[in-house]
Design an enzyme around this catalytic site. Structure first.
Site, PDB file in Angstrom:
ATOM      1  N   GLU A 520     -56.299  52.814  59.082  1.00 29.85           N
ATOM      2  CA  GLU A 520     -57.334  51.987  60.084  1.00 29.85           C
ATOM      3  C   GLU A 520     -57.292  52.727  61.575  1.00 29.85           C
ATOM      4  O   GLU A 520     -58.327  52.672  62.177  1.00 29.85           O
ATOM      5  CB  GLU A 520     -56.797  50.250  60.087  1.00 29.85           C
ATOM      6  N   TYR A 546     -56.456  43.838  57.909  1.00 28.87           N
ATOM      7  CA  TYR A 546     -56.091  45.282  58.376  1.00 28.87           C
ATOM      8  C   TYR A 546     -56.344  45.555  59.579  1.00 28.87           C
ATOM      9  O   TYR A 546     -55.905  46.663  60.063  1.00 28.87           O
ATOM     10  CB  TYR A 546     -56.714  45.857  57.098  1.00 28.87           C
ATOM     11  N   HIS A 587     -54.626  38.428  52.327  1.00 33.13           N
ATOM     12  CA  HIS A 587     -56.244  38.779  52.375  1.00 33.13           C
ATOM     13  C   HIS A 587     -57.148  37.375  52.793  1.00 33.13           C
ATOM     14  O   HIS A 587     -58.015  37.293  52.597  1.00 33.13           O
ATOM     15  CB  HIS A 587     -56.778  39.066  50.760  1.00 33.13           C
TER      16      HIS A 587
END
Length: 798
Positions: A520, A546, A587
């Site tokens: 990332e 993320y 998530h």
């Protein structure tokens, strides 16, 4: 004589080039020595210098061409001098924090010394021709933080070489022939950002040269504690290009060997420029004569033997030996060069100090004159006058502080002389705002706030999966803007994990719609570097969780680009991600408080559906600013009407939308919470409670016209509904409404927030229900507010 110099010079010219290089090395060294003294005597706040690295940087500059970009760190002063982008006077202007960009063009005094930049923009925020100058992206201090951006700067050349019809590309590239050059200290190669960049550049095969300045230390810590085998190029041998595949060229040289340095950098530049591949140059046996910075002395941690070795292998000492032994210059000639160079450095230091003081002394004089006009009103004013007159090295704050304190003393007075102080102070506030507080966001005509909103239009009532709106809008964007690139994990072949880019790689090619590795920080770095070179990247971070991997680069680099250059550079990258409500610890996070408090300088868009999200992309691509767009992760399969003006409708930034009218309570929220709020509103209506639901649409900027407080004046009750943790984004929203907008004046009851629990959301549907606010929670929170107001009409539920 090196091959580079030999091809284009006679022996006489060659000697002059070498002697000029010697003069520059001595000049830069003298600037470092003087700079340290200026800090230790109190004229400057902190000093970090490039002594010991002069010769390698002079050699590097010979291979650096117009259009090339540097992404380096705070040791590169000699290089900047060698390419003509830093004078010694500007070096000292930076040390003193001179705020005039004519005198200190890198940052206008906003960065500490040793942080370099060239100006990519004119005074109106428009691009200058970057191919006609030697460019340096603006430095940041965090170690290895320059590496991700370097990747993007290099990738831009690959894009320009392979993508045709990019608008105004002549300002940014000549057929992709530019090289991006990076520098890093040996100790900082221990950082993950370095290895992530090294790997990504090898995969992408971009024209990038990384030079490692190796003096065996990271501040006081020796290489044996930093790097396996104490040798970064040794452990990177697996990246070396061979007959089996792509990789790096890895070159070695020594920091005191002039001929080898020139030859090595010539070779590195030629390989990267012609073959479009990355190169690593490991420059060993460097020294650091003054230690790391003015914060300490290297005698505390280097052995006598090491200190003696450094004296003997000082690059200027060795360069002088080379010149004399080669018969290029005599001892007398070199002595004269040194004398002249040192005098030049001292003279330019004095000129910079004089320039720094001009406006300060003028302000002190103005303040003293004004204070003398009111001294008869209160004898305490005389102390302020005497203090100002007695300052040896005054600063801008001294005059302002004295006048402010005088107004404290004169708080009961009301006459013309006092008002003269007030007027002067108001004028200084504007002056100092320009000096220290501007350009956090774009101040050009291309600001996102200047883009005219356009409503989505509908030719039919057709409803589609919302992801189709995203896909077709991105299709329209890619057709409209050839400079747009979209990349990220799973963005290419499968068209992202939610099919928002379905089929677009096949249509527009792998350069414009591409997959990346799981990395990332360098995905974001690709975006920053390419945006700095005129492209319009959309960098996709697969999930909001993320984003934390990239948050440091967003915060330290992207968010500060315009501010730390005082409008001299910009990087209008759009960061695309998806988040909020899903299921599970990893998530479904919504760390919005963390995000908005760490990336001021980047717009943060939180659309409630895909049509609004698509409109944000359309708006942002007409602007020159960076932004984060967080799409609703659970919204891609929901049905929305298909707009007929794809690519053209535009969602405004900073403009909340009232999505349900009501008279009892104002509920303020954003993103996926809007659907929950609307469902709760239906349930509350059955109980004769009418709530107003407001979608803020963007957190940064927040409600620029203060429309929310106008609605609050009608309901007099406020609930901020957020799925971040307690005290996260809800605290920011509450502060904006109550304090900035003055909403406290209209409240009949205490404002409330409804947030997630402080832990990460538990897995599963039940985990979501018991971790994050639900429809039931919203209904009960608002019902209880109404029950407190009128318990007879709304008796307690429990």
């Amino acid at each position: 004589m090196s091959n580079t110099i030999e091809k284009s010079t006679t022996e006489t010219q060659y000697k002059q080039i070498v002697l000029n290089d010697y003069k520059l090395a001595v000049t830069s060294r003298e600037a470092s020595l003087i700079g340290r003294r200026e800090v230790l005597t109190g004229k400057a706040k902190f000093g970090i210098f490039g002594d010991g690295k002069e010769l390698a940087q002079i050699a590097w500059a010979k291979a650096f061409k117009n259009g090339d970009f540097r992404s380096g760190y705070y040791r590169d002063q000699t290089f900047m001098m060698a390419i003509g982008q830093l004078t010694v006077q500007e070096f000292f202007a930076s040390l003193y924090a001179t705020t005039d960009t004519e005198l200190e063009p890198a940052s206008g005094g906003r960065q500490m010394n040793g942080h370099f930049a060239t100006r990519s923009l004119d005074e109106n925020g428009n691009w200058v021709n970057l191919t006609e100058q030697k460019n340096s992206s603006a430095d940041i201090s965090p170690t290895a933080g320059q590496m991700p951006r370097l990747l993007g700067l290099a990738q831009a050349s690959k894009v320009y070489r392979n993508v045709e019809a990019i608008a105004n590309s002549e300002k940014f590239s000549k057929s992709g022939n530019e090289v991006a050059w990076g520098t890093i200290g040996n100790a900082s190669t221990s950082e993950g950002l370095f290895f992530e960049t090294i790997n990504a550049a090898g995969v992408l095969q971009v024209p990038m040269v990384i030079s490692v300045w190796d003096d065996e230390y990271g501040i006081s810590v020796h290489a044996k504690h930093q790097t396996t085998k104490q040798n970064i190029s040794e452990i990177l041998k697996g990246f070396q290009t061979d007959e089996n595949g792509q990789g790096y060229e890895i070159l070695h040289t020594k920091g005191w060997d002039y001929a080898s340095l020139v030859e090595t950098f010539e070779k590195a530049g030629a390989i990267a420029r012609e073959k479009h591949v990355p190169v690593l140059v490991h420059v060993r046996e460097m020294t650091q004569p003054q230690g790391h910075s003015t914060s300490g002395s290297h005698e505390r941690y280097k052995s006598p033997e090491r200190l003696q070795w450094e004296k003997e292998h000082d690059c200027i000492v060795k360069f002088r030996q080379f010149i004399e032994e080669a018969g290029i210059g005599t001892a007398e000639e070199l002595d004269a060069i040194e004398k002249e160079a040192k005098k030049s450095a001292r003279d330019q230091k004095a000129a910079a100090w004089k320039d720094f003081n001009v406006s300060i002394k003028a302000e002190i004089s103005e303040a003293v004159a004004l204070l003398e006009g009111v001294v008869s009103l209160n004898g305490e004013i005389q102390t302020l006058i005497d203090n100002l007159k007695g300052l040896m090295d005054p600063l801008h704050k001294d005059a302002v502080s004295a006048v402010r304190r005088a107004l404290w003393i004169l708080r009961g007075e009301n006459n013309d002389d006092k008002m003269a102080l007030v007027r002067w102070l108001n004028g200084q506030e504007a002056v100092n705002r320009d000096r220290y507080n501007t350009h956090l966001y774009s101040e050009s005509a291309q600001s996102a706030l200047n883009v005219t909103p356009v409503e989505a239009e509908y030719a039919t009532d057709e409803e589609v999966d919302a992801r189709v709106i995203m896909r077709d809008n991105f299709d329209a964007i890619l057709a409209k803007y050839p400079e747009v690139l979209i990349f990220g994990e799973d963005s290419g072949k499968i068209g992202d994990v939610n099919q928002g880019l379905e089929g677009l790689q096949e249509k527009y090619g792998e350069i414009r719609v591409s997959d990346t590795g799981i990395r990332e920080a360098t995905i974001l770095g690709q975006g920053i570097g390419m945006a700095m070179r005129g492209l319009r990247p959309i960098a996709e971070i697969q999930y909001l969780d993320y984003l934390l991997y990239a948050l440091q680069i967003m915060s330290d680099d992207l968010a500060t680009v315009q501010y730390r250059t005082k409008g001299g550079q910009k990087a209008p990258v759009i960061v695309r991600t998806r988040g909020h409500r899903l299921e599970g610890i990893w998530h479904s996070g919504s760390p919005m408080g963390t995000i908005i408090n760490s990336i001021r300088g980047i717009h943060v868009c939180v659309p409630r559906n895909m049509t609004k999200a698509a409109g944000f992309y359309n708006t942002l691509l007409e602007s020159d600013e960076p932004a984060l767009v967080i799409e609703c992760l659970n919204g891609y399969r929901l049905k929305e009407k298909m707009p007929s003006n794809l690519g053209d409708f535009k969602t405004p930034l900073g403009i909340p939308e009232v999505i349900r009218e009501g008279s009892d309570v104002t509920l303020v929220t954003y993103g996926s919470n809007c659907r929950i709020a609307m469902e709760a509103a239906e349930e509350l209506a059955k109980m004769d409670i009418q709530i107003e639901v407001i979608d803020v649409q963007t957190l940064l900027p927040f409600d620029i016209h203060h429309s929310i407080v106008e609605r609050l004046a009608k309901t007099n009750r406020l609930l901020v509904f957020d799925e971040d943790v307690n005290g996260g984004a809800s605290a920011f929203i509450l502060q904006q409404i109550l304090e900035t907008q003055g909403g406290y004046r209209y409240l009949d009851s205490a404002p409330q927030t409804l947030t997630s629990k402080d832990h990460r959301p538990a897995y599963g549907t039940d985990g979501d229900y018991f971790s994050k606010p639900s429809v039931d929670d919203v209904v009960e929170a608002i019902y209880n507010m109404m029950s407190e107001l009128n318990p007879n009409a709304f008796p307690k539920m429990k």
